[in-house]
Motif scaffolding. Structure first.
Motif, mmCIF file in Angstrom:
data_model
loop_
_atom_site.group_PDB
_atom_site.id
_atom_site.type_symbol
_atom_site.label_atom_id
_atom_site.label_comp_id
_atom_site.label_asym_id
_atom_site.label_seq_id
_atom_site.Cartn_x
_atom_site.Cartn_y
_atom_site.Cartn_z
ATOM 1 N N ARG A 1 0.051 -45.043 10.130
ATOM 2 C CA ARG A 1 1.522 -44.714 10.305
ATOM 3 C C ARG A 1 1.693 -43.785 11.479
ATOM 4 O O ARG A 1 3.020 -43.750 11.876
ATOM 5 C CB ARG A 1 1.833 -43.910 8.805
ATOM 6 C CG ARG A 1 1.743 -44.741 7.872
ATOM 7 C CD ARG A 1 2.537 -46.132 7.669
ATOM 8 N NE ARG A 1 3.869 -45.752 7.571
ATOM 9 C CZ ARG A 1 4.455 -45.810 6.290
ATOM 10 N NH1 ARG A 1 3.599 -45.587 5.348
ATOM 11 N NH2 ARG A 1 5.631 -45.363 5.968
ATOM 12 N N GLN B 1 6.382 -41.128 2.232
ATOM 13 C CA GLN B 1 6.213 -40.576 3.711
ATOM 14 C C GLN B 1 7.787 -40.731 4.199
ATOM 15 O O GLN B 1 8.536 -39.801 4.940
ATOM 16 C CB GLN B 1 5.498 -41.301 4.522
ATOM 17 C CG GLN B 1 3.990 -40.803 4.617
ATOM 18 C CD GLN B 1 3.121 -41.385 5.676
ATOM 19 O OE1 GLN B 1 2.935 -42.649 5.959
ATOM 20 N NE2 GLN B 1 2.631 -40.787 6.429
ATOM 21 N N GLN C 1 10.239 -38.220 2.431
ATOM 22 C CA GLN C 1 9.950 -36.955 2.783
ATOM 23 C C GLN C 1 10.614 -36.647 4.377
ATOM 24 O O GLN C 1 11.134 -35.602 4.477
ATOM 25 C CB GLN C 1 8.572 -36.465 2.756
ATOM 26 C CG GLN C 1 7.947 -36.443 1.243
ATOM 27 C CD GLN C 1 6.504 -35.857 1.371
ATOM 28 O OE1 GLN C 1 6.027 -36.095 2.341
ATOM 29 N NE2 GLN C 1 6.095 -35.272 0.172
ATOM 30 N N ASP D 1 1.616 -37.572 10.000
ATOM 31 C CA ASP D 1 1.341 -36.970 8.988
ATOM 32 C C ASP D 1 2.456 -36.139 8.121
ATOM 33 O O ASP D 1 2.897 -35.228 8.676
ATOM 34 C CB ASP D 1 0.345 -35.823 9.274
ATOM 35 C CG ASP D 1 -0.292 -34.997 7.787
ATOM 36 O OD1 ASP D 1 0.156 -35.319 6.868
ATOM 37 O OD2 ASP D 1 -1.123 -34.199 7.937
ATOM 38 N N SER D 2 2.748 -36.798 7.208
ATOM 39 C CA SER D 2 4.247 -36.589 6.596
ATOM 40 C C SER D 2 4.231 -35.268 6.226
ATOM 41 O O SER D 2 5.497 -34.237 5.818
ATOM 42 C CB SER D 2 4.605 -37.537 5.441
ATOM 43 O OG SER D 2 3.637 -37.360 4.518
ATOM 44 N N THR D 3 3.061 -34.546 5.845
ATOM 45 C CA THR D 3 2.992 -32.994 5.348
ATOM 46 C C THR D 3 3.208 -31.940 6.389
ATOM 47 O O THR D 3 3.453 -30.887 5.980
ATOM 48 C CB THR D 3 1.641 -32.852 4.629
ATOM 49 O OG1 THR D 3 0.692 -33.041 5.636
ATOM 50 C CG2 THR D 3 1.253 -33.829 3.597
#
Length: 666
Positions: A461, A574, A577, A464-466
C-alpha cells in the motif's frame, strides 16, 4: 455474509454521536461535539465528532472515522463484527447463512474466545434459573445476599454445578473446542484431563465497556468458605482479558457515570451489585487490585470525578491510598469515603434506603488531601513521622496538573498543618522538577527503544495509515522519466490533491466542454485530476492514493454518489481512516463559519494544485539529473544527453512556475 442492502441500511442508521457516546463523554462544541480521545492519553479534549459528516477524528493521534471504523479501532474487531454491533444497537435484523465447519475454523482466535465466553455466560445463567441444584444452591446464595431477580438478570449472574466437568462436557457437545475453553480460563487441562475452573461457585461475568464477556469471577458459597484458601477464583489473563485494563460493572455503569458526572469505586462484585440494587448505578470495582493507568483513563473518558468508597478497617484505608497519586496526575478529582467499622458498601447499602445512602455519601465524603492529612499528619506528634507524612502529601499535590487546583490544595494544607505556605511551595517545586526529569528520562529511553525497532510500511500500500496526518506525511518517491509512471516529490501537494478527491471528487468543475470529436462533456474534480496526470503518464507516489482516485472516477456518476460519505464509510480501514483525516478541519469541527466553495474557486484551486504537483515532479527530476551529471565521469555522449534533458526540464520548470505566478529565477 452480510448482504450489501443490509450494510447500507446499517450505515444509514448509524449515528456517530450515538456510537462514540457509548465510550466517550461528549460535550457540545458549536455544531459538533468534543471529548477526550479514547485512543491515547488525552487530557485536553482533542477528539472531535461531526454529526453532519457522521465521522470523528482526533487531532493529536489522528484516529477516528465512521461509526464502523471507530468501533473497529476501539474494540479491535473486524468490519463484519462492527456491522453486527451497529445492527444490534439500531435493531436491524441481519440474516446470515450458516457458517460451514471450514468458515468456523477460519474465525479469528479472539472472536472464538468471545463466542465461547458468551455461550458460557448463558449456560451459567440458565443453570442458575432452571437446574435444580442451581435453584437450590446458587439462587439461594444470591437470595441470602438480598439480591433481587432483576439484578440477577442485569448482571447475568450464574451458577457452576459441582460436577468437575459439567461445563466442559456441555461445551464440547455443542462443538466448542477444548483449546478455547482453556485459553479463556473456563477450564483447566493437565495430565488428568480437562476440568472446570469454577465448579460449585456463584458466577459473576465480567463485561467490557462495549458489553462483551471477557472474563468470569467465581465465588465459593458461604457454607464452603471455611478453610478455603481462595474465596474467589477469577479468569486468568488471556488475549481478550487483562485484569489491569478492565473494571467490573463498567458496562452497566457507563451511562449513569456520564449522567451523574461521578464514578464510585468499590472493591468487589457484591459491592457493585448492592449499590445498583440501592439505586446508585454509577459504580465500578477494581476487585482488590491497585488502580492502573488503563483503568483510570477509561474512567476519565466518562467523568473527571471519582469517589473511593471502602469500608473503614485497615484494609479499606490501604485500598483508598493505592493508586491515588496516579488518579491525581491524570487530572481526576478524588473524594474518599470510609464507611463505619464493620460495614462494606454491600452491607451498608442493604441497611439503608437510596435516599439515606445518597445523603450519607454527600455528607461524609471528603477530598483526598483532607482525608490523607487527617489520617497521616493530624494528631501525629513524632517530628520524623510528621515530616515524612507532610512530604508525602506535598508530593501528591505536586502531581495535580491543574495549577489553580494545586495552589488551592497547598494553601489549604499549609493552614491545616500550621506551616508557612512558602516552605511547602519550595518542597512541592522540588517534586515537580524531579517529576519532569523522570519523565524526560522515560521519554529518552522510549525513543532509544523505538529507534532500535523496524518500522515497515504495510505491504503493497505504500502508506502506514496509523501515522498519516496532514502536514507530517511523507510518501515515498517513485522516480521515473519520460512516459513512465512517476510520483510527485512534494508529499503535501499530493495529499492536498487527494483531499480534494475526498471532499469534492464528484463536483463538476468543467461543464459542457467540447472535445476534439465535437462531443460535449463535463468533468468532475476526480476525472480532471486523473485526465491531466494521465496525459504524461503521471500517477501519485502512494499506491493507496491511486486506488482512491481510480475508485472515485469509477463512481462519480453513480446516482447520489458523494465522495466524502463513500470514502469515509469505506470497508477498507486504511481508506476510511485517511478519508476521515482529510474530510475535516479543526475550524470545521470547532463550529466556526466556513465559506462554501463556488465552482470557480474550486476549479482554480484544483488547477493550481495539479500544476503544483507537476512542478514538484519536474523539480525532483532536475535534482536527479544534476546528481547523475556529477556521477557521469568521462562518458561524453551521456553527459550531452543529460545536459540537453536538463535544459528542456528547466525550461518546463520555468514555464510551470510562471503559470503559477512564481518568482523562481530563470
Amino acid at each position: 455474509m452480510i448482504d450489501r442492502a443490509t450494510v447500507d441500511k446499517i450505515m444509514d442508521a448509524a449515528r456517530i454521536v450515538d456510537v462514540v457516546g457509548e465510550f466517550v463523554t461528549l460535550k457540545k462544541s458549536g455544531v459538533n461535539y468534543k471529548g477526550l480521545c479514547p485512543f491515547h492519553d488525552d487530557r485536553n479534549p482533542s477528539f472531535m465528532v461531526s454529526p453532519s459528516k457522521n465521522i470523528c477524528h482526533c487531532f493529536v493521534c489522528g484516529k477516528g472515522g465512521t461509526p464502523a471504523s471507530f468501533l473497529m479501532e476501539h474494540e479491535q474487531i473486524t468490519y463484519p463484527e462492527a456491522l453486527r454491533w451497529l445492527a444490534r444497537k439500531y435493531n436491524i435484523e441481519i440474516v446470515e447463512k450458516e457458517m460451514t465447519d471450514e468458515e468456523r475454523a477460519q474465525q479469528s482466535e479472539r472472536e472464538s474466545m468471545f463466542i465461547v465466553n458468551e455461550w458460557a455466560k448463558d449456560w451459567f445463567h440458565k443453570i442458575l434459573l432452571e437446574d435444580p441444584d442451581g435453584i437450590a444452591i446458587g439462587k439461594q446464595y444470591f437470595r441470602s445476599r438480598g439480591i433481587r431477580d432483576d439484578i440477577i438478570e442485569k448482571f447475568q449472574l450464574g451458577y457452576a454445578p459441582q460436577k468437575r466437568d459439567a461445563l466442559s462436557s456441555a461445551a464440547l457437545s455443542k462443538g466448542y473446542k477444548a483449546e478455547f475453553l482453556v485459553k479463556t480460563g473456563l477450564c483447566i487441562e493437565n495430565e488428568r484431563g480437562l476440568y472446570d475452573r469454577y465448579s460449585g461457585r456463584a458466577i459473576f461475568p465480567w463485561f467490557n465497556v462495549s458489553g462483551k464477556v471477557v472474563a468470569f469471577g467465581g465465588r465459593v458459597l458461604d457454607s464452603r468458605t471455611k478453610g478455603v484458601a481462595q474465596k474467589y477464583v477469577n479468569s486468568p489473563d488471556s488475549d481478550i482479558y487483562h485484569k489491569e485494563r478492565e473494571l467490573y460493572g463498567i458496562y452497566q455503569a457507563k451511562k449513569a457515570i456520564v449522567k451523574e458526572d461521578r464514578v464510585f469505586m468499590v472493591e468487589g462484585y457484591t459491592d457493585v451489585i448492592a449499590m445498583h440494587q440501592a439505586g446508585i448505578e454509577n459504580v465500578v470495582a477494581n476487585s482488590g487490585t491497585a488502580l492502573s493507568l488503563y483503568q483510570i483513563r477509561m474512567l476519565h473518558r466518562f467523568t473527571n470525578n471519582i469517589t473511593l468508597l471502602y469500608d473503614g478497617d485497615e484494609a479499606g484505608i490501604h485500598a483508598a491510598m493505592r493508586g491515588t497519586d496516579m488518579l491525581l496526575e491524570e487530572g481526576m478529582n478524588i473524594k474518599v469515603l470510609l464507611l463505619p467499622d464493620g460495614d462494606d458498601p454491600d452491607s451498608f447499602a442493604r441497611k439503608h434506603s437510596t435516599e439515606e445512602l445518597r445523603k450519607y455519601i454527600e455528607d461524609h465524603q471528603t477530598d483526598f488531601i483532607t482525608f490523607k492529612s487527617r489520617l497521616t499528619v493530624e494528631n501525629v506528634t513524632d517530628p520524623v513521622k510528621r515530616s515524612e507524612a507532610i512530604g508525602g502529601i506535598v508530593k501528591s499535590i505536586s502531581v495535580i496538573p491543574d495549577q489553580i487546583l494545586r495552589s488551592t490544595y497547598l494553601a489549604d494544607f499549609a493552614h491545616r498543618v500550621n506551616m508557612k505556605e512558602q516552605t511547602l511551595i519550595a518542597e512541592m517545586n522540588k517534586y515537580i522538577r524531579q517529576g519532569i526529569e523522570d519523565k524526560e528520562k522515560d521519554r529518552e529511553r522510549e525513543q532509544r527503544t523505538q529507534q532500535t525497532l523496524p518500522q515497515p510500511l504495510p505491504e503493497g500500500r505504500g502508506v502506514d495509515s496509523t501515522v498519516v496526518t496532514e502536514g507530517n506525511y511523507s510518501p515515498p518517491s517513485q522516480g521515473g522519466v519520460g512516459g513512465e509512471s512517476v510520483g510527485g516529490g512534494s508529499s503535501s501537494v499530493e495529499l492536498m490533491l487527494v483531499r480534494e478527491i475526498i471532499r469534492n471528487g464528484e463536483k463538476i468543475i468543467f461543464d459542457n466542454v467540447e472535445t476534439e470529436d465535437g462531443q460535449t462533456i463535463s468533468l468532475t474534480v476526480a476525472e480532471y485530476i486523473q485526465f491531466d496526470l494521465s496525459q504524461d503518464g503521471l500517477a501519485f507516489a502512494v499506491p493507496l492514493h491511486n486506488e482512491i482516485l481510480a475508485e472515485a472516477v469509477a463512481h462519480v456518476h453513480d446516482e447520489g454518489f458523494m465522495a466524502t460519505t463513500y470514502f469515509c464509510a469505506h470497508p477498507d480501514l486504511q481508506v476510511s481512516q485517511l478519508a476521515t483525516r482529510l474530510a475535516i478541519d479543526r475550524h470545521q469541527l470547532g463550529g466556526r463559519f466556513v465559506v462554501e466553495d463556488t465552482e470557480s474557486t474550486l476549479r482554480q484551486r484544483v488547477l493550481h494544485l495539479v500544476m503544483d504537483y507537476r512542478l514538484d515532479i519536474v523539480e525532483a527530476r532536475l535534482k536527479e539529473i544534476q546528481r547523475m551529471l556529477q556521477q557521469v565521469g568521462g562518458d561524453h555522449l551521456r553527459m550531452m544527453e543529460l545536459l540537453k534533458e536538463h535544459k528542456e526540464t528547466k525550461e518546463l520548470r520555468d514555464a510551470l512556475a510562471k503559470r503559477l505566478g512564481s518568482d523562481l529565477l530563470v
